[in-house]
Design a protein around this motif. Structure first.
Motif: not given
Length: 421
Positions: A298-302, A305-306, A335-341, A398-403
């Motif tokens: 859940a944290f990763g998906a957030t 989204a950000l 970088v940010l997206m992959t950290l969430g991944e 797309i951010g809303a979908v991930a959130l």
């Protein structure tokens, strides 16, 4: 159990699986890095048409592991399935060199992947004794192999495709698949022996109930991951297009960063950040702090989204100024997206591997990848909005979908915690 030989504290068989998957990912992502550009620039397909084909192909890649994993668990066996799948995939990559075989080649690669993908990862658990604490980190290490191949692929295949011709890039992907096959064959003696599927005993009634309950739970998580993948899989689709039309890639007066090279940033960050994350999680575990897998996801998906909401802001600002975004912003987004991944994809793979009932491991791993089937269909459909919406609004959607997926994973994690009390 295989022999006791180890490398970096893990069974040598993990290295075999790591390298096999690394070269398979080299071939897969090498072709994927070129696919949208090849369709729009060489085959002259419209963007929305190319997006649907891209999403359909990516979805098929994640659909075929369901029958492939089931066939391996029931009849074929994991080893034979990997050998068969790798051979078929290599053939499909070489077929991509001929424009007239474009659609048959995509189908051939997807069919081979159906046997290969679930049956390789499902061998990880057999390398470790039950309750071996190293087994959790093994999936993150394996994921590094996935991303090391994905990192090298755009640099090699992408460069060959853009500079020397698309067919050279596709041929390089084919050779990568052949290397994967050779490594697997050479390392078979280090992998866990498997029970012949035909001689497995029929499970007792109580075991059958447990199997159904486990599969039902994992199916529910996979359904949530579908939504996440609808956002995540834009990386090779609309984000790649934005790198072409919305980003200033010029570094010097005579050189611009090739579009496909940006696709190497995701695996590069995975390669660099995974050891740090695994070390941090190990330290927390020693202190008795072990965050449940679903809450990590859940944290990763957030975070993902950000990252898309940040991209929406960047696209909005540059659009209002009438300029292209500096390439450094795209690097920062990756970088940010992959950290969430890293908090969701390898963690989810490990969750499905650990909870898989005995005799159903390849099927359960396939179920995890099956989320990619509907996820990529969703991603392809969402990608068609790229031509209809402004860039800032598109990335905000797309951010809303991930959130949305983050909220559902968080709720599932809390329910799972209450059920264990």
């Amino acid at each position: 159990m295989p022999g006791n030989r180890q490398f970096l504290g893990h069974p040598l068989g993990l290295t075999v699986l790591f390298l096999t998957e690394m070269w398979e990912m080299f071939s897969f992502f090498g072709m994927r890095a070129l696919l949208v550009y090849y369709m729009t620039m060489r085959l002259d397909l419209a963007q929305d048409h190319a997006s649907l084909i891209y999403g359909g192909y990516a979805a098929l890649v994640y659909l075929t592991p369901i029958p492939g994993g089931f066939i391996a668990d029931r009849w074929l066996g994991k080893r034979r399935a990997v050998l068969l799948g790798a051979s078929i995939m290599a053939l499909g990559h070489f077929m991509m060199a001929a424009e007239t075989l474009f659609y048959p080649a995509l189908i051939t690669i997807a069919v081979g992947n159906g046997f290969f993908l679930p049956c390789l990862a499902s061998q990880i658990e057999g390398l470790y004794a039950k309750h071996d604490p190293r087994s959790k980190g093994a999936y993150n290490i394996y994921y590094v192999g996935v991303n090391l191949g994905a990192f090298l692929a755009p640099l090699v295949c992408g460069l060959l495709g853009e500079v020397y011709g698309w067919h050279w890039g596709f041929a390089a992907a084919g050779f990568g698949m052949l290397i994967s096959l050779v490594i697997y064959v050479a390392g078979l003696r280090h992998l866990p022996a498997e029970v012949t599927p035909a001689v497995r005993e029929t499970p007792a009634t109580t075991d059958a109930v447990t199997v159904r309950a486990r599969l039902g739970f994992l199916l529910g998580i996979a359904a949530i991951v579908v939504i996440f993948r609808g956002a995540y899989e834009q990386v090779g689709n609309t984000v790649a297009l934005w790198a072409d039309v919305g980003v200033d890639r010029q570094v010097t007066s005579g050189w611009s960063i090739p579009m496909a090279w940006f696709q190497a940033l995701d695996p590069l960050v995975v390669f660099a950040a995974t050891p740090l994350l695994v070390a941090r999680w190990s330290r927390l575990a020693k202190r008795g702090i072990d965050t449940p897998s679903l809450l990590k996801m859940a944290f990763g998906a957030t975070v993902v989204a950000l990252s898309y909401l940040l991209l929406a802001g960047i696209a909005g600002w540059t659009g209002s100024q009438g300029v292209h975004a500096h390439w450094g912003w795209l690097v920062g987004w990756f970088v940010l997206m992959t950290l969430g991944e890293l908090y969701i994809l390898p963690v989810g793979l490990g969750l499905f591997g650990h909870l898989a009932p005995e005799g159903w491991r390849a099927t359960c791993i396939a179920l995890w990848f099956f989320a990619g089937f509907f996820g990529n269909l969703l991603a392809g459909a969402l990608g068609t909005l790229w031509s209809r919406l402004s860039q800032p609004i598109f990335f905000a959607v797309i951010g809303a979908v991930a959130l949305c997926s983050a909220a559902m994973l968080f709720g599932a994690g809390l329910r799972a915690q209450r059920a264990q009390r």
